[in-house]
Scaffold this motif. Sequence first.
Motif, short mmCIF file in Angstrom:
data_model
loop_
_atom_site.label_atom_id
_atom_site.label_comp_id
_atom_site.label_asym_id
_atom_site.label_seq_id
_atom_site.Cartn_x
_atom_site.Cartn_y
_atom_site.Cartn_z
N ASN A 174 0.82 -1.22 0.00
CA ASN A 174 0.00 0.00 0.00
C ASN A 174 0.85 1.27 0.00
O ASN A 174 0.62 2.19 0.78
CB ASN A 174 -0.96 0.01 1.21
N LEU A 175 1.83 1.31 -0.88
CA LEU A 175 2.73 2.47 -0.95
C LEU A 175 2.06 3.58 -1.75
O LEU A 175 1.48 3.34 -2.80
CB LEU A 175 4.04 2.06 -1.61
N LYS A 176 2.17 4.79 -1.24
CA LYS A 176 1.51 5.93 -1.88
C LYS A 176 2.36 6.49 -3.00
O LYS A 176 2.92 7.58 -2.91
CB LYS A 176 1.21 7.01 -0.84
N THR A 177 2.48 5.71 -4.03
CA THR A 177 3.18 6.13 -5.24
C THR A 177 2.42 5.54 -6.43
O THR A 177 1.75 4.53 -6.30
CB THR A 177 4.65 5.67 -5.23
N HIS A 178 2.51 6.17 -7.56
CA HIS A 178 1.72 5.77 -8.71
C HIS A 178 2.13 4.39 -9.22
O HIS A 178 3.31 4.11 -9.40
CB HIS A 178 1.85 6.78 -9.83
N PHE A 179 1.14 3.56 -9.47
CA PHE A 179 1.39 2.19 -9.93
C PHE A 179 2.11 2.17 -11.27
O PHE A 179 3.07 1.43 -11.46
CB PHE A 179 0.07 1.41 -10.02
N LYS A 180 1.65 2.97 -12.22
CA LYS A 180 2.19 2.90 -13.57
C LYS A 180 3.66 3.33 -13.61
O LYS A 180 4.48 2.68 -14.26
CB LYS A 180 1.35 3.76 -14.52
N ASN A 181 3.99 4.39 -12.91
CA ASN A 181 5.39 4.84 -12.87
C ASN A 181 6.27 3.80 -12.18
O ASN A 181 7.40 3.54 -12.61
CB ASN A 181 5.50 6.16 -12.12
N THR A 182 5.76 3.19 -11.11
CA THR A 182 6.54 2.22 -10.36
C THR A 182 6.75 0.95 -11.17
O THR A 182 7.81 0.34 -11.12
CB THR A 182 5.84 1.90 -9.03
N ARG A 183 5.75 0.57 -11.96
CA ARG A 183 5.87 -0.61 -12.80
C ARG A 183 6.97 -0.42 -13.85
O ARG A 183 7.79 -1.31 -14.07
CB ARG A 183 4.53 -0.89 -13.48
N GLU A 184 7.02 0.74 -14.44
CA GLU A 184 8.04 1.02 -15.45
C GLU A 184 9.44 1.07 -14.82
O GLU A 184 10.41 0.59 -15.40
CB GLU A 184 7.74 2.34 -16.17
N THR A 239 8.13 -7.40 -8.58
CA THR A 239 6.69 -7.51 -8.75
C THR A 239 6.05 -6.23 -8.27
O THR A 239 6.25 -5.82 -7.13
CB THR A 239 6.14 -8.70 -7.94
N VAL A 240 5.27 -5.60 -9.15
CA VAL A 240 4.52 -4.39 -8.78
C VAL A 240 3.06 -4.68 -9.07
O VAL A 240 2.68 -4.92 -10.21
CB VAL A 240 5.01 -3.16 -9.58
N ASN A 241 2.25 -4.68 -8.02
CA ASN A 241 0.83 -4.94 -8.15
C ASN A 241 0.03 -3.73 -7.72
O ASN A 241 0.48 -2.94 -6.88
CB ASN A 241 0.41 -6.13 -7.28
N GLN A 242 -1.17 -3.60 -8.27
CA GLN A 242 -2.04 -2.50 -7.88
C GLN A 242 -2.65 -2.78 -6.52
O GLN A 242 -3.08 -3.90 -6.24
CB GLN A 242 -3.17 -2.32 -8.89
N ALA A 243 -2.67 -1.76 -5.67
CA ALA A 243 -3.33 -1.85 -4.37
C ALA A 243 -4.74 -1.26 -4.50
O ALA A 243 -5.12 -0.76 -5.57
CB ALA A 243 -2.54 -1.11 -3.31
#
Length: 155
Positions: A13-23, A110-114
């Motif tokens: 549950n990290l408060k950072t954007h999923f799409k940026n973190t995935r890239e 692994t980066v998943n959406q929260a």
Amino acid sequence: MEGEKSCKGKGNNLKTHFKNTRETGRVIKGMSLIRAKQFLKNVILKTEIVPFTRYKYGVGRKAQLKNQKASSGRWPKKSAQMMSKILCNAESNAKMKGLEISSLFIQKVTVNQAMKGQRRTFRAHGRVNAFLNHPCHIEIVLTEKKKKIPKTFSK
């Protein structure tokens, strides 16, 4: 993945954007631990760039990407900070296990959406729209590189 030769760092549950973190995670996968930490520092300082491949709609083209295959990219500062914190966590876990830090590399990211955080924004004529944020879960697995055995030639 051997249990004694690998270690894990995780954040939920990290408060950072999923799409940026995935890239960002896609770029550092396969790097050594030392190189990945330096890359994330360079992203924060804007001396290296994260190429965007999947979520690239509306992302501008940058000159720093001339030597890479992508044409659009960004410098996601907050995602890089979160990733570097998780890498430091995984590094301390590796020290506790007795692994050699110089031979660690990133095997899996692994980066998943929260779950989305919901707020409201007020519009004209008394209407209300949803105002969501997109946090994520991050998991990084570090593995010790196997030592190469020299090939012997027999005649």
